[in-house]
Structure formats: structure tokens, C-alpha cells
Design an enzyme around this catalytic site. Structure first.
Site, short mmCIF file in Angstrom:
data_model
loop_
_atom_site.label_atom_id
_atom_site.label_comp_id
_atom_site.label_asym_id
_atom_site.label_seq_id
_atom_site.Cartn_x
_atom_site.Cartn_y
_atom_site.Cartn_z
N GLU A 16 0.81 -1.22 0.00
CA GLU A 16 0.00 0.00 0.00
C GLU A 16 0.85 1.27 0.00
O GLU A 16 0.36 2.35 0.32
CB GLU A 16 -0.95 -0.02 1.20
CG GLU A 16 -1.93 -1.17 1.17
CD GLU A 16 -2.83 -1.19 2.39
OE1 GLU A 16 -3.80 -0.41 2.43
OE2 GLU A 16 -2.56 -1.99 3.30
N SER A 183 -6.03 -2.93 1.77
CA SER A 183 -6.52 -2.36 0.52
C SER A 183 -7.03 -3.44 -0.43
O SER A 183 -6.95 -3.30 -1.65
CB SER A 183 -5.43 -1.53 -0.17
OG SER A 183 -5.34 -0.26 0.42
N SER A 316 -10.92 9.87 -0.20
CA SER A 316 -11.12 8.68 0.63
C SER A 316 -12.45 8.73 1.37
O SER A 316 -13.09 9.78 1.50
CB SER A 316 -9.97 8.54 1.64
OG SER A 316 -8.76 8.22 0.99
#
Length: 345
Positions: A16, A183, A316
Site C-alpha cells: 500500500e 486495501s 477517501s
């Protein structure tokens, strides 16, 4: 009033890394320059840390990108492999824009505590617990939070019979994942035994333990929780477009429509918000977190995982949920820092 000295950590060793850099970039650009003296710190995948002893100028802050680290030169520029944190500029707090292994699992948190540097978000034990999805499930169950039924497979004693037993117990589709991945990297959903075997063999190349989980048919949502915020954050609904589930491609390549606030009935929204808080407390969370849930056809909630350092890119989920209740991106960063400074580690 003097400005707070803030180290902004980004990058890291995990898969990530790039997402973390995007989070850190967004945070720095949005930080209030009148409140903070900002020192970015990039952790590269090979263990090299890059930073400068000089704070960012207003221009550097407003136009920040990863290129900043590779343009540093002169005596203020530093590049060290696994440095002691005493070498970093002195700081009032570290803002962790890290994700995944080594950044979200308690390692960096332990380092910071050892050097007496306050940091944002959950402590080392909560971070480690939430990062391990098997242990996180145990924490959920201990306080009565429903989580999809599961089995654990170990590489050292794996056999086809054990995969068959897991499939018989959980059914298909079967979710198979690295329990410390992030993720949605390192996972797959098998439609039959042959596909399950392929996924298991592939994932065992990089993990010695795998989580097999019953796939809950229905809707998917996520909901953030920030300590001290009176108005609960609204949940976000993930509406798939071209993907079967909320995987890496769906998250970061626009193959999922994230609806914030989710268009759920009020009663369902409240239950998701309550679950988010309960999950945060179950893992011993601090500051803020975000919990992912599945909603089955009967409206029952199933907790999937709790993110102790949720994504902080401008698009996000947590920033979007905060914006929905009137907390803009810059104010959210202030809230996270202010709340984290009050945490007793």
C-alpha cells in the site's frame, strides 16, 4: 501562538506504499500553514527514510508531491536506512498517513512510543490486533459483534482435505485472504473448489496463514468513527459497477461508486454507526477508525474489518463522511491531531 511541529509519515514497506503517499500528499496540502510546522518523512520500500531538517515553505506545502523528496539537497537533506528516530526533526506529533504492514500494524507506533513522540490514531496493541483479521474477528465476537463465519488454513500443514472441509463449512462463493493484507490486496473470491485451490496456492507464496470466510450476499458499507465528534459520521455505501466486490481496482480505479451518505433507511444507518463505534472500542481503538460491514438480505450486519489508519486521500471514505456532517478536509486533519494529542498511551 506557536505552530505545532508535525512529522508527516508516508510510504512504508507494504503493497500500500503508493496509496500511503497519496494520503500523505493530500494531508500536507490541506494542513493549515498557520498552525503547523510541517516535516514530511518518506519511508521507501527498501527501508530508506528521506526527510529534511527544514520545514516546508508555503509554496512547497501547497504544491507538495513525492518529487519533493527526490529534489532535496544540501546539508538539510537526509537519507538514512532505518534511522533512529532521534535523527528526525523534533516534533510535537507524528501524523501517520501510513497503511498496511509495518505502518498500520503497530511497528511504527512502537518506535514512536519508544522515542516519546506522540502520534495520530490507535496505539500499538489496537493497531496490531485490527491488522490481523483473524484476531480482530475474535475481538468482535467477544463483545457480541457478528462477523462472517471463517476457517484458518496454515501453509505448514495444508492439505486439499482441509480446503474441502473449509469449503463444506462455509460454502461458495468463498472469500480467501491474507489476514494481514490491506486495501483488498492479497485476496480472492472462489466460485468453486478448483478456483479456491488456485487462490490458496497463489496466496501461500507470500503468507503462511490464510483466512477463509463465508461470503455474505448483500450490500457493502463502511463507516468511520472519530472520538469526541458529537454527530456520528454517516456510512458510505459501496455500489459495484464492473467488479464483483470492493477490491483494489474498485477502491482506486473508479470501478465502484461510493455513495456518501449512504441512501439507507434511518434505522439501518444508526445501526451501522453504532457498530462502527462498538468495533472501535472492541479493539481498544483510540482517536479514529473506520469499519467495513456487509448487510445481508435480512438487514443483519456483519463486521469485516476495522481500519485503524483509514485512507486520507482527498477522495477517501473518511474525509467524505466527515464532509457530509460539515467537517471539511482541513478541519478533519485538525480534529485528528487535536484528539490524538489528548490520548494517554
Amino acid at each position: 501562538m506557536s505552530r505545532l511541529r508535525v512529522l508527516v509519515f508516508m510510504g512504508g514497506y507494504s503493497t500500500e506504499h503508493d496509496v500511503s503517499v497519496t494520503s500523505g500528499t493530500g494531508v500536507i496540502r490541506a494542513m493549515d500553514r498557520t498552525k503547523y510546522n510541517i516535516h514530511p518523512v518518506l519511508i521507501q520500500k527498501d527501508g530508506t527514510w528521506i526527510w529534511s531538517s527544514r520545514e516546508l515553505s508555503p509554496y512547497q506545502k501547497d504544491n507538495f508531491s513525492e518529487n519533493y523528496f527526490y529534489s532535496l539537497e544540501g546539508p538539510s537533506a537526509r537519507q538514512e536506512k532505518n534511522p533512529a528516530l532521534s535523527e528526525l526533526p523534533s516534533a510535537d506529533i507524528a501524523f501517520l498517513a501510513l497503511h498496511g504492514k509495518w505502518g498500520e500494524d503497530g511497528h511504527v507506533q512502537a518506535l514512536l512510543e519508544n522515542w516519546g513522540i506522540p502520534y495520530t490514531g490507535c496505539g500499538l496493541l489496537a493497531s496490531a490486533l485490527a491488522m490481523d483479521k483473524v484476531l480482530c474477528k475474535a475481538a468482535y465476537l467477544s463483545v457480541g459483534i457478528d462477523t462472517p463465519p471463517y476457517r484458518v488454513l496454515f501453509r505448514d500443514d495444508f492439505s486439499g482435505d482441509k480446503l474441502v472441509d473449509a469449503a463444506d463449512a462455509l460454502g461458495f462463493p468463498l472469500v480467501i485472504k491474507d489476514p494481514v493484507g490491506g486495501s483488498s490486496i492479497g485476496m480472492g473470491i472462489a466460485k468453486d473448489l478448483d478456483e479456491a485451490g488456485q487462490i490458496v496456492n497463489n496466496l501461500f507464496k507470500n503468507s503462511n496463514r490464510l483466512l477463509c470466510e463465508k461470503f455474505i450476499q448483500g450490500q457493502e458499507a463502511s463507516c468511520g468513527y472519530i472520538e469526541g465528534v458529537e454527530t456520528p459520521l454517516p456510512p458510505t455505501e459501496m455500489r459495484m459497477t464492473t467488479r464483483e466486490y470492493f477490491d483494489f481496482e474498485a477502491k482506486y480505479n473508479g470501478e465502484c461508486r461510493e455513495v456518501t451518505p449512504a441512501e439507507f433507511p434511518e434505522e439501518l444507518t444508526k445501526r451501522i454507526q453504532q457498530l462502527s463505534k462498538k468495533a472501535h472500542l472492541a479493539i481498544g481503538g483510540a482517536g479514529y477508525s473506520r469499519t467495513d460491514v456487509r448487510i445481508d438480505a435480512d438487514g443483519k450486519l456483519w463486521a469485516l474489518e476495522t481500519n485503524t489508519l483509514p485512507g486520507m486521500t482527498p477522495t477517501s471514505i473518511l474525509p467524505a463522511e466527515a464532509a457530509a456532517v460539515g467537517i471539511d478536509y482541513t478541519h478533519l486533519i485538525d480534529l485528528i491531531i487535536d484528539t490524538s494529542l489528548k490520548i494517554e498511551r
